[in-house]
Motif scaffolding. Structure first.
Motif, mmCIF file in Angstrom:
data_model
loop_
_atom_site.group_PDB
_atom_site.id
_atom_site.type_symbol
_atom_site.label_atom_id
_atom_site.label_comp_id
_atom_site.label_asym_id
_atom_site.label_seq_id
_atom_site.Cartn_x
_atom_site.Cartn_y
_atom_site.Cartn_z
ATOM 1 N N SER A 95 0.822 -1.205 0.000
ATOM 2 C CA SER A 95 0.000 0.000 0.000
ATOM 3 C C SER A 95 0.863 1.265 0.000
ATOM 4 C CB SER A 95 -0.931 -0.006 1.212
ATOM 5 O OG SER A 95 -1.730 1.142 1.243
ATOM 6 N N GLN A 102 -2.829 3.452 -5.726
ATOM 7 C CA GLN A 102 -3.859 3.151 -4.745
ATOM 8 C C GLN A 102 -4.207 4.370 -3.901
ATOM 9 O OE1 GLN A 102 -2.379 -0.129 -2.442
ATOM 10 N NE2 GLN A 102 -2.395 -1.533 -4.145
ATOM 11 N N ARG A 106 -6.551 4.013 3.087
ATOM 12 C CA ARG A 106 -5.728 2.925 3.615
ATOM 13 C C ARG A 106 -6.192 2.478 4.996
ATOM 14 N NH1 ARG A 106 -2.871 5.648 0.124
ATOM 15 N NH2 ARG A 106 -1.535 4.530 -1.305
ATOM 16 N N GLU A 109 -6.238 -1.458 5.472
ATOM 17 C CA GLU A 109 -4.904 -2.026 5.662
ATOM 18 C C GLU A 109 -4.345 -1.659 7.039
ATOM 19 O OE1 GLU A 109 -5.824 -0.147 3.066
ATOM 20 O OE2 GLU A 109 -5.238 -1.116 1.194
#
Length: 152
Positions: A95, A102, A106, A109
């Motif tokens: 990531s 991306q 986040r 994650e």
């Protein structure tokens, strides 16, 4: 064997030494060297850094990592060979390495990461990921040659 574009460690020795000092600091992380080497290898694969992939695979072997896990690292999501802790670290590393690909929060994650790591370990992991990304960019840019030597 290809040669480096410039003698970059000699041209800017202070910057090289500073980067090396960060590596010394992150090497004492509570994350443990095997996990850190898995992360460094995966990030280097993503960035296409032949020098760093070679170096970190060698380090993984020195730490007793199996060829099956090393060879399956490119497909870690599909291979049932990695612990939940390793998966969270690899996901976070991907990531942070693929920032441009991306966009987003986040949060998913990061939540997975918090389930496996302490706050201290998360910050140490971020520094490890940041540093290997920086090394990859310099080594790719300067075309650091992969040494021709046997691997255990």
């Amino acid at each position: 064997m290809k040669t480096a574009r410039l003698p970059w460690t000699d041209i800017a020795p202070k910057a090289f030494q500073a980067m090396a000092a960060v590596g010394v600091t992150t090497a004492t992380s509570s994350l443990g060297l095997p996990l850190m080497e898995l992360v460094k290898t995966r990030v280097s694969q993503l960035n296409g850094c032949a020098f760093c992939v070679d170096m970190h695979v060698r380090d993984l072997r020195k730490h007793g990592e199996t060829w099956q896990r090393i060879n399956s690292l490119v497909t870690w999501r599909e291979a049932d060979l990695y612990s939940p802790r390793e998966r969270a670290a690899l996901d976070w590393a991907e990531s942070l390495t693929r920032l441009v690909e991306q966009h987003g929060s986040r949060d998913t994650e990061f939540t997975a990461l918090q389930g496996q790591f302490s706050d201290q370990e998360i910050v140490e992991l971020c520094w490890t990921i940041a540093q290997i990304n920086a090394w990859n960019r310099v080594c790719v840019g300067m075309r650091a040659p992969v040494p021709d030597k046997d691997i255990a």
